[in-house]
Motif scaffolding. Structure first.
Motif, short mmCIF file in Angstrom:
data_model
loop_
_atom_site.label_atom_id
_atom_site.label_comp_id
_atom_site.label_asym_id
_atom_site.label_seq_id
_atom_site.Cartn_x
_atom_site.Cartn_y
_atom_site.Cartn_z
N THR A 149 43.02 40.17 53.73
CA THR A 149 43.08 40.41 52.30
C THR A 149 44.08 39.48 51.62
OG1 THR A 149 44.79 42.09 52.56
CG2 THR A 149 42.50 42.84 52.59
N GLN A 170 44.55 45.95 49.12
CA GLN A 170 43.59 45.86 48.03
C GLN A 170 42.22 46.38 48.42
OE1 GLN A 170 44.08 41.62 47.00
NE2 GLN A 170 45.00 42.29 45.10
N VAL A 171 41.82 46.11 49.66
CA VAL A 171 40.53 46.59 50.15
C VAL A 171 40.73 47.17 51.54
CG1 VAL A 171 39.17 44.95 48.81
CG2 VAL A 171 39.93 44.34 51.11
N ALA A 231 37.20 49.01 47.67
CA ALA A 231 38.44 48.78 46.92
C ALA A 231 39.29 50.03 46.96
CB ALA A 231 38.10 48.42 45.47
N ASP A 263 42.13 49.31 41.20
CA ASP A 263 41.50 48.46 40.19
C ASP A 263 42.00 47.02 40.34
OD1 ASP A 263 40.14 50.62 39.10
OD2 ASP A 263 41.79 51.09 37.74
N PHE A 264 41.18 46.06 39.91
CA PHE A 264 41.54 44.65 39.96
C PHE A 264 41.46 44.04 38.58
CE2 PHE A 264 39.35 45.56 44.01
CZ PHE A 264 40.39 45.32 44.89
N GLU A 294 40.43 41.01 36.09
CA GLU A 294 39.28 40.14 36.08
C GLU A 294 39.59 38.81 36.79
OE1 GLU A 294 36.12 38.21 32.84
OE2 GLU A 294 37.83 39.41 32.18
N THR A 349 40.15 38.28 39.85
CA THR A 349 41.03 38.38 41.00
C THR A 349 40.25 38.13 42.28
OG1 THR A 349 42.44 40.01 39.92
CG2 THR A 349 42.55 39.92 42.31
N GLN A 350 40.78 37.31 43.17
CA GLN A 350 40.17 37.13 44.48
C GLN A 350 40.55 38.32 45.33
OE1 GLN A 350 41.07 33.46 46.48
NE2 GLN A 350 40.12 34.09 48.40
N VAL A 351 39.55 39.07 45.77
CA VAL A 351 39.80 40.33 46.44
C VAL A 351 40.09 40.12 47.93
CG1 VAL A 351 38.86 42.59 47.01
CG2 VAL A 351 38.36 41.55 44.79
N PHE A 352 39.23 39.38 48.62
CA PHE A 352 39.47 39.11 50.03
C PHE A 352 38.66 37.90 50.45
CE2 PHE A 352 35.54 41.45 50.36
CZ PHE A 352 34.89 40.90 51.46
N GLU A 353 39.01 37.36 51.59
CA GLU A 353 38.23 36.29 52.19
C GLU A 353 38.20 36.49 53.70
OE1 GLU A 353 41.92 33.08 52.53
OE2 GLU A 353 40.12 32.57 51.40
#
Length: 250
Positions: free
Chosen positions: A92, A97-98, A113, A116-117, A119, A121-125
């Protein structure tokens, strides 16, 4: 409804249309429930579950034939089963975050999730366990036409116009024409699959790639890459191999 209480056998066209309409409105229904609802909405129909199952199987609405059974007499499973593998977690951006959660054996698992995030926002990779690129970039000598994705992580790369401040430095395999977004990905790809797929190191792989290219069929290549990873992870260590195998089973 007929006053004399007589029942009729619905024609194939009638039954197929009724099943199709019911499944479109309620796709989650299984054979027993479909049969019950058809009887309820068509009280004059003489209808058995075996006939409904046969039609649904013909229409591609169930995945197994009703006659198939194992030695214990139980019907074959119609959905794959899923579970969390030991390494089944995402890297993450930030903390908490997740989260990866297991739902059940039918629905499997998902990324959820925990808040809240903002707009954009990179949540995960995460790096794909196994993937194969677009067919317009593939040839029997590996990738020679486009190669705009890193062969390990699938990140889009461009091999020109980089400045000194760029974090990514695309590199090419020192044996064939495959490209990677960084030297880190190149080395990791070699450890996971590329030493098997490399046209220079293993020319025996080329016929499979060429056949799949002619068939326009990518599934065997993706499956091969997943198997390659398991085999090569076992060469690294038994622990890594077991973890890779658990990921595939999950």
């Amino acid at each position: 409804m007929a006053d004399d209480g007589r029942t009729t056998m619905p024609s194939e066209a009638e039954l197929q249309a009724a099943i199709d309409a019911l499944k479109k409105s309620k796709p989650e229904l299984g054979v027993p429930r479909v049969c019950a609802m058809l009887r309820e909405s068509n009280p004059t129909w003489q209808l058995g579950e075996k006939r409904v199952r046969k039609f649904m199987s013909t229409m591609g609405l169930i995945q197994t034939d009703p006659s198939s059974a194992n030695t214990t007499g139980k019907a074959a499973e119609t959905v794959p089963k899923s579970f969390l593998a030991p390494g089944d977690f995402v890297r993450t951006v930030g903390k908490g975050q997740v989260e990866v959660k297991y739902i059940n054996g039918t629905k499997g698992k998902g990324v959820f999730a925990v808040g809240d995030f903002a707009e954009k926002t990179q949540v995960f990779e995460e790096t794909p366990f196994a993937w194969y690129p677009r067919w317009d970039t593939v040839s029997n000598t590996y990738h020679t036409k486009g190669n705009d994705e890193c062969q390990l992580c699938a990140r889009t790369i461009h091999r020109s116009g980089y400045s000194a401040r760029d974090l990514l430095r695309p590199v090419k395999c020192n044996r064939c024409s495959a490209w990677f977004c960084s030297n880190v990905c190149r080395k990791e790809a070699d450890a996971r699959f590329h030493q098997i797929e490399c046209a220079r190191s293993n020319p025996h792989f080329a016929p499979l790639a060429q056949a799949c290219l002619e068939w326009s069929w990518g599934a065997p290549m993706a499956a091969a890459r997943a198997i390659e990873r398991v085999l090569l992870e076992f060469e690294q260590s038994a622990e890594r191999g077991k973890l890779a195998w658990e990921s595939i089973k999950a």
